[in-house]
Design a protein around this motif. Structure first.
Motif, mmCIF file in Angstrom:
data_model
loop_
_atom_site.group_PDB
_atom_site.id
_atom_site.type_symbol
_atom_site.label_atom_id
_atom_site.label_comp_id
_atom_site.label_asym_id
_atom_site.label_seq_id
_atom_site.Cartn_x
_atom_site.Cartn_y
_atom_site.Cartn_z
ATOM 1 N N ARG A 39 -5.119 -0.660 3.872
ATOM 2 C CA ARG A 39 -5.515 -1.984 3.374
ATOM 3 C C ARG A 39 -4.921 -2.250 2.005
ATOM 4 O O ARG A 39 -4.455 -3.366 1.720
ATOM 5 N N ALA A 44 -0.905 -4.171 7.410
ATOM 6 C CA ALA A 44 -1.058 -5.090 8.535
ATOM 7 C C ALA A 44 -0.166 -6.318 8.393
ATOM 8 O O ALA A 44 0.106 -7.010 9.381
ATOM 9 N N ALA A 84 -4.609 -6.835 11.546
ATOM 10 C CA ALA A 84 -5.439 -5.971 10.710
ATOM 11 C C ALA A 84 -6.424 -5.180 11.562
ATOM 12 O O ALA A 84 -6.611 -3.969 11.360
#
Length: 636
Positions: A39, A44, A84
């Motif tokens: 993240r 993503a 994601a």
């Protein structure tokens, strides 16, 4: 003894369980850290992740979606549209415990390209993410021995609906490959899983994405036999500068999509587009598929690959059996050629040709002609083998000679672009008029032939509009499929010419609306000193409110001539007549079309068409009209 063995087994299982339980908290902590790092790095949103999941924007809505049409390709329930969520779910699955009873079912083995990319980007060590054994994947990769990649382009083959545009595939070259061993290399091929014998059905389903696309791997010599011998298609090989590591990542992704369903579409999600996306996965940032958002015509994708600076390092040409035969035929005078054909057909013995250099060339021509007909199914296999044995036995007793090399034609990427738009002005039905034409793909008989198959016309989604003075724009034609094969007959081969088209056409004159039509038929063609002449029996089923029962079926001859008046100029002449089952309706037509090339992307065109139509009605009126135009065409 049995008690001791049982005790040992129990202790082993207990030890494995304890180790697994002890490793579980560490694995969970590593997973939490990996997901947080992903993240933080916004993986993503990385284009490389989009390539791995085959993500693309919907053409109309602009929403993200994957081209994969198989839930098994994703790890998250909404993975097809949520990068994601898919990345989080993929990481979770990659950290799953080992499966000794079914190692190949582990997510690391099912998604090796994603596993490899995430391990590299997140710098995951073996301690954090243990490597799982993948016996089937490892055996497959070991057999292929990846060292480099070659893009292979078999030229268009109009007599096979599956190959009308040409085709692209990849050859995986092992390290140290030589000219003598490259036929043993493996290929990666993507194609529609369909029976392509019915051209109409294949075109319709291919245009609407109703076939599944499948990825397959086979030795290169199998493909050379299929393309070069059975279908007589020339093959071009473009060596790419992918490294061994990039080649291995390409294979990993090929493994991932090999078991996945993708809907196959003629124009975009086709063989060539999938090949380009494999290259994008192999080298993140390459993005060679990006320009082909709307269409991916194989020859255009080859142009796109060649245009990337430094991507292609070498180009080679492999002549088909038919091309080689045509070359060898030019080296023989007519009498010698007829004698060689007689040997190939068993009407004359090989020994009767003698032992001169000319006889040797005749024997080699006969040898290849027998193979050519055998591969094409025009000669029984046992009979072909018997004739080959006789010819080759005689040939082996004679010395080797130089029979020359097959001339290398213009490379496919040197041809015109597939899309074409045209604007012209002139007269139609006695009034001033404007004409607008649009053809997304891909070649017709009047286009420059450089880089394309001679005598082949393949037009898809062809649109034509006209505007007469004082009136608005009207649809003249919409032809989803318009194919013509003008194959010249030679002394050693007599191919069938044919044509087919369907869609909407203005068949009853400029003053009447266009209507549905289905037309086509067999024909024959001959070539003499650059003139290509042809004749067809053209059959047509048309629908229109002005004919009895709103439909009519007709048939009649159509003759034509193609003449290259110069390197950049071509003239097409056609004339024909059709008689319909409604005896009050018949059509006669004569037309001329002149095209002169102004630049690689532009033509000057002029056309004339005269049509006489016997119209149904109480008075059975006949009318004739003329269309005269001069204009400009642009390839894009």
């Amino acid at each position: 003894m049995k008690i001791l063995i049982a005790l040992g087994t129990a202790l082993s299982l207990n030890l494995s369980l304890n180790l697994s339980l002890a490793a579980a908290p560490a694995r969970a902590d590593s997973l939490v850290d990996a997901r947080a790092a992903a993240r933080d790095a916004r993986l993503a949103e990385d284009p490389a992740w989009a390539d791995l999941l085959q993500y693309e924007l919907y053409p109309v809505t602009g929403h993200l979606r994957s081209l994969a049409d198989d839930p098994g390709f994703f790890n998250a329930p909404d993975g097809a549209r949520n990068p994601a969520a898919e990345l989080d779910a993929t990481l979770t699955r990659l950290f799953e415990p080992a499966r000794p009873e079914a190692p190949d079912d582990h997510p690391q083995c099912r998604f090796p390209a994603r596993h490899h990319w995430l391990r590299q980007r997140l710098a995951l060590s073996a301690a954090q993410l243990p490597e799982q054994p993948c016996p089937r994947l490892e055996k497959w990769a070991e057999e292929i021995t990846p060292g480099g990649v070659t893009l292979v382009f078999p030229s268009a083959y109009v007599n096979s609906p599956a190959s009308m545009f040409g085709h692209t595939l990849l050859r995986i070259d092992p390290p140290g490959q030589t000219e003598a061993t490259r036929l043993l290399a493996y290929t990666i091929n993507y194609a529609a899983k369909a029976d392509p014998t019915d051209g109409f059905t294949f075109a319709l389903k291919g245009l609407t994405g109703r076939y599944p696309g499948t990825l397959s791997s086979s030795p290169y010599y199998v493909k050379v036999r299929e393309y070069g011998d059975m279908e007589s298609r020339d093959v071009w090989e473009y060596r790419l500068n992918l490294s061994p590591d990039e080649t291995r990542q390409l294979l990993r992704h090929a493994w991932e999509i090999g078991a996945t369903r993708f809907d196959y579409w003629f124009f975009d999600e086709n063989c060539s587009y999938m090949i380009l996306r494999l290259l994008d996965v192999a080298r993140p940032g390459l993005r060679v598929a990006q320009p082909f958002y709307w269409t991916a015509i194989p020859v255009d994708t080859v142009k796109g690959v060649v245009a990337r600076a430094g991507l292609v390092t070498d180009v080679s040409f492999r002549a088909s059996t038919g091309t080689e035969l045509a070359h060898r035929a030019t080296r023989l005078d007519p009498a010698s050629l007829d004698a060689a054909i007689a040997v190939a057909e068993g009407r004359r013995t090989p020994q009767s040709l003698g032992s001169t250099p000319q006889a040797i060339e005749q024997l080699e021509f006969a040898d290849r002609l027998v193979s050519f007909r055998g591969h094409a199914g025009k000669l029984d296999q046992d009979e072909a083998l018997a004739r080959l044995k006789t010819i080759q036995t005689t040939r082996s007793q004679l010395p080797a000679i130089d029979t020359g090399t097959v001339p290398v034609p213009a490379r496919p990427e040197s041809g015109h672009a597939s899309g074409r738009v045209g604007l012209a002005a002139g007269r139609l039905g006695g009034a001033n008029a404007l004409f607008l034409d649009l053809r997304p793909a891909y070649h017709d008989l009047t286009d420059p032939e450089t880089g394309y198959a001679r005598g082949a016309q393949i037009r898809f989604l062809d649109l034509g509009f006209s505007q007469r003075e004082g009136q608005g724009w009207r649809l003249d034609r919409f032809l989803p499929v318009d194919i013509v094969s003008v194959a010249p007959r030679l002394s050693w081969t007599q191919p069938l010419s044919w044509k087919v088209r369907f869609g909407w056409e203005r068949t009853l004159g400029a003053g009447r609306a266009s209507g549905p039509t289905l037309a086509g038929g067999p024909g024959a063609a001959w070539e003499w000193k650059g003139l290509l002449g042809y004749v067809f029996l053209e059959n047509q089923l048309l629908g229109h409110g002005q004919v009895e029962k709103n439909w009519a079926i007709g048939s009649g001859p159509l003759a034509g001539l193609l003449w290259d008046a110069g390197a950049d100029t071509r003239l097409q002449l056609e004339a024909g007549r059709q008689w319909f089952n409604d005896q009050r309706l018949d059509r006669s037509v004569a037309r001329a079309h002149l095209r002169t090339r102004l630049s690689p992307r532009d033509n000057l065109v002029a056309g004339y068409e005269w049509t006489r139509i016997g119209l149904p009605g109480n008075d059975h009126t006949e009318r004739s009209e003329r269309r005269l135009s001069i204009g400009w065409q642009h390839y894009f």
